[in-house]
Scaffold this motif. Structure first.
Motif, PDB file in Angstrom:
ATOM      1  N   ASN A   6       6.224  10.101  57.694  1.00 22.93           N
ATOM      2  CA  ASN A   6       4.834   9.370  57.224  1.00 22.93           C
ATOM      3  C   ASN A   6       4.193  10.324  56.221  1.00 22.93           C
ATOM      4  OD1 ASN A   6       5.106   7.323  58.981  1.00 22.93           O
ATOM      5  ND2 ASN A   6       4.109   8.315  60.781  1.00 22.93           N
ATOM      6  N   ILE A   7       3.862   9.618  54.968  1.00 21.01           N
ATOM      7  CA  ILE A   7       3.120  10.271  53.814  1.00 21.01           C
ATOM      8  C   ILE A   7       1.792   9.692  53.892  1.00 21.01           C
ATOM      9  CG2 ILE A   7       3.017  10.617  51.464  1.00 21.01           C
ATOM     10  CD1 ILE A   7       6.077  10.949  51.498  1.00 21.01           C
ATOM     11  N   LYS A   8       0.729  10.204  54.007  1.00 21.78           N
ATOM     12  CA  LYS A   8      -0.614   9.926  53.707  1.00 21.78           C
ATOM     13  C   LYS A   8      -1.402  10.141  52.534  1.00 21.78           C
ATOM     14  CE  LYS A   8      -2.008   9.456  58.579  1.00 21.78           C
ATOM     15  NZ  LYS A   8      -2.522  10.116  59.371  1.00 21.78           N
ATOM     16  N   VAL A   9      -1.869   9.394  51.803  1.00 23.88           N
ATOM     17  CA  VAL A   9      -2.351   9.828  50.425  1.00 23.88           C
ATOM     18  C   VAL A   9      -3.903   9.536  50.475  1.00 23.88           C
ATOM     19  CG1 VAL A   9      -2.616   9.497  47.775  1.00 23.88           C
ATOM     20  CG2 VAL A   9      -0.406   9.248  48.919  1.00 23.88           C
ATOM     21  N   VAL A  10      -4.807  10.545  50.341  1.00 28.17           N
ATOM     22  CA  VAL A  10      -6.131  10.502  50.750  1.00 28.17           C
ATOM     23  C   VAL A  10      -6.908  11.121  49.489  1.00 28.17           C
ATOM     24  CG1 VAL A  10      -5.810  10.342  53.064  1.00 28.17           C
ATOM     25  CG2 VAL A  10      -6.521  12.437  51.854  1.00 28.17           C
ATOM     26  N   ALA A  11      -7.819  10.358  49.201  1.00 27.89           N
ATOM     27  CA  ALA A  11      -8.967  11.034  48.274  1.00 27.89           C
ATOM     28  C   ALA A  11     -10.281  11.312  48.861  1.00 27.89           C
ATOM     29  CB  ALA A  11      -9.196   9.763  47.171  1.00 27.89           C
ATOM     30  N   ARG A  12     -10.714  12.663  48.635  1.00 27.78           N
ATOM     31  CA  ARG A  12     -11.986  13.300  49.126  1.00 27.78           C
ATOM     32  C   ARG A  12     -13.044  13.629  48.131  1.00 27.78           C
ATOM     33  NH1 ARG A  12     -13.328  18.629  52.544  1.00 27.78           N
ATOM     34  NH2 ARG A  12     -15.127  17.658  53.465  1.00 27.78           N
ATOM     35  N   VAL A  68      -4.407  15.305  58.746  1.00 28.89           N
ATOM     36  CA  VAL A  68      -3.316  16.286  58.790  1.00 28.89           C
ATOM     37  C   VAL A  68      -2.924  16.643  60.427  1.00 28.89           C
ATOM     38  CG1 VAL A  68      -2.893  18.822  58.354  1.00 28.89           C
ATOM     39  CG2 VAL A  68      -4.320  17.561  56.956  1.00 28.89           C
ATOM     40  N   LYS A  69      -3.586  16.144  61.220  1.00 30.23           N
ATOM     41  CA  LYS A  69      -3.506  16.514  62.836  1.00 30.23           C
ATOM     42  C   LYS A  69      -2.100  16.015  63.258  1.00 30.23           C
ATOM     43  CE  LYS A  69      -5.874  16.513  67.326  1.00 30.23           C
ATOM     44  NZ  LYS A  69      -6.890  16.103  68.085  1.00 30.23           N
ATOM     45  N   GLN A  70      -1.756  14.871  62.632  1.00 33.41           N
ATOM     46  CA  GLN A  70      -0.551  14.241  63.012  1.00 33.41           C
ATOM     47  C   GLN A  70       0.786  14.807  62.475  1.00 33.41           C
ATOM     48  OE1 GLN A  70       0.280  11.327  65.125  1.00 33.41           O
ATOM     49  NE2 GLN A  70       2.290  12.683  65.136  1.00 33.41           N
ATOM     50  N   THR A  71       0.450  15.454  61.412  1.00 36.95           N
ATOM     51  CA  THR A  71       1.462  16.302  60.664  1.00 36.95           C
ATOM     52  C   THR A  71       1.844  17.599  61.390  1.00 36.95           C
ATOM     53  OG1 THR A  71       0.712  15.726  58.458  1.00 36.95           O
ATOM     54  CG2 THR A  71       2.029  17.493  58.506  1.00 36.95           C
ATOM     55  N   TYR A  79      10.058  18.416  62.566  1.00 36.50           N
ATOM     56  CA  TYR A  79      10.035  18.047  61.154  1.00 36.50           C
ATOM     57  C   TYR A  79       9.410  18.929  60.377  1.00 36.50           C
ATOM     58  CZ  TYR A  79      11.151  13.413  63.267  1.00 36.50           C
ATOM     59  OH  TYR A  79      11.708  12.463  63.798  1.00 36.50           O
ATOM     60  N   ASN A  80       9.560  18.807  58.995  1.00 33.19           N
ATOM     61  CA  ASN A  80       8.840  19.521  58.000  1.00 33.19           C
ATOM     62  C   ASN A  80       7.519  19.115  57.868  1.00 33.19           C
ATOM     63  OD1 ASN A  80      10.974  21.671  57.605  1.00 33.19           O
ATOM     64  ND2 ASN A  80      11.858  20.327  56.143  1.00 33.19           N
ATOM     65  N   GLY A  81       6.514  19.871  57.597  1.00 27.64           N
ATOM     66  CA  GLY A  81       5.294  19.186  57.164  1.00 27.64           C
ATOM     67  C   GLY A  81       4.711  20.028  56.197  1.00 27.64           C
ATOM     68  N   THR A  82       3.916  18.969  55.189  1.00 23.62           N
ATOM     69  CA  THR A  82       3.712  19.684  54.010  1.00 23.62           C
ATOM     70  C   THR A  82       1.974  18.949  53.814  1.00 23.62           C
ATOM     71  OG1 THR A  82       5.717  19.911  52.852  1.00 23.62           O
ATOM     72  CG2 THR A  82       3.960  19.811  51.561  1.00 23.62           C
ATOM     73  N   VAL A  83       1.148  19.875  53.165  1.00 19.23           N
ATOM     74  CA  VAL A  83      -0.250  19.387  52.880  1.00 19.23           C
ATOM     75  C   VAL A  83      -0.134  19.814  51.493  1.00 19.23           C
ATOM     76  CG1 VAL A  83      -2.745  19.342  53.310  1.00 19.23           C
ATOM     77  CG2 VAL A  83      -1.118  19.532  55.202  1.00 19.23           C
ATOM     78  N   PHE A  84      -0.365  18.733  50.512  1.00 21.83           N
ATOM     79  CA  PHE A  84      -0.485  19.029  49.085  1.00 21.83           C
ATOM     80  C   PHE A  84      -2.122  18.579  48.472  1.00 21.83           C
ATOM     81  CE2 PHE A  84       0.579  17.868  44.739  1.00 21.83           C
ATOM     82  CZ  PHE A  84       0.820  18.934  44.289  1.00 21.83           C
ATOM     83  N   ALA A  85      -2.706  19.583  48.074  1.00 27.74           N
ATOM     84  CA  ALA A  85      -3.933  19.275  47.385  1.00 27.74           C
ATOM     85  C   ALA A  85      -4.078  19.240  46.003  1.00 27.74           C
ATOM     86  CB  ALA A  85      -4.947  20.312  48.034  1.00 27.74           C
TER      87      ALA A  85
END
Length: 202
Positions: A6-12, A68-71, A79-85
């Motif tokens: 799953n890929i989530k795209v969020v805006a903050r 991020v928690k699910q990642t 699985y590999n996990g990535t958080v990209f800001a």
């Protein structure tokens, strides 16, 4: 359980800083039903759609739990996990990822929360399972990869191997066994980062 892809795209959107407030700046963002964003100006841009859009009053905890928690759970399932800001200078990336104080329960960012989640999961695992945790810290700036734990290495090459995948050659890795040890490494590496600070009055 997540399928791991799953890929989530969020805006903050960060709060206005003191300079923006003193100069009479006004927010021009409207968030519609938590996932669409409209920019209120003469061009009337939008709506732009995201999996989720977070307004200026969103807490660090709410952002982490959704984004991020699910990642982190997926990582422990193999699985590999990535958080990209991503964002322009002063947009709030450092505040989102690190927080204004990693020791503050309310203000710490995504990265400290991931670290705590990793070690909490390890502590809850069966004693027969052994984990090895290593930390590295890099910065990509002006198309150069810099090792923030060994700043003299400021132009490290990327390599790819069949068994290892893509990696940074010559990158320092430090073995850690607790949240505090990771925090110490983060604080050490943070001193070598190239940053443009944004003053935010909360």
């Amino acid at each position: 359980m997540s399928q791991g892809n799953n890929i989530k795209v969020v805006a903050r959107f960060r709060p206005q800083n003191s300079l923006e407030i003193s100069e009479g700046g006004k927010p021009i963002i409207d968030i519609i039903e938590d996932h669409a964003v409209i920019i209120k100006n003469e061009e009337s841009l939008g709506p732009f759609s995201f999996d989720r859009a977070f307004g200026m009053d969103t807490s660090q905890e709410v952002l982490y739990n959704y984004s991020v928690k699910q990642t982190l759970e997926d990582v422990f399932n193999g699985y590999n996990g990535t958080v990209f800001a991503y964002g322009q200078t002063g947009s709030g990336k450092t505040f989102t990822m690190m927080g204004s104080d990693i020791d503050d329960k309310k203000l710490k960012g995504i990265t400290p929360r991931i670290v705590e989640g990793i070690f909490n999961t390890i502590l809850e695992s069966p004693p027969s399972v052994e984990y090895i945790v290593k930390v590295s810290y890099i910065e990509i700036y002006m198309e150069k990869v810099k090792d923030l734990l060994n700043p003299i290495n400021d132009n490290l090459p990327l390599h790819e191997e069949k068994n290892r995948g893509v990696y940074v050659k010559g990158l320092m890795e430090i073995f850690v066994s607790s949240v505090d040890e990771v925090y110490d490494v983060m604080k050490q590496g943070g001193k070598s980062r190239v940053v443009a600070h944004t003053s935010i009055t909360l």
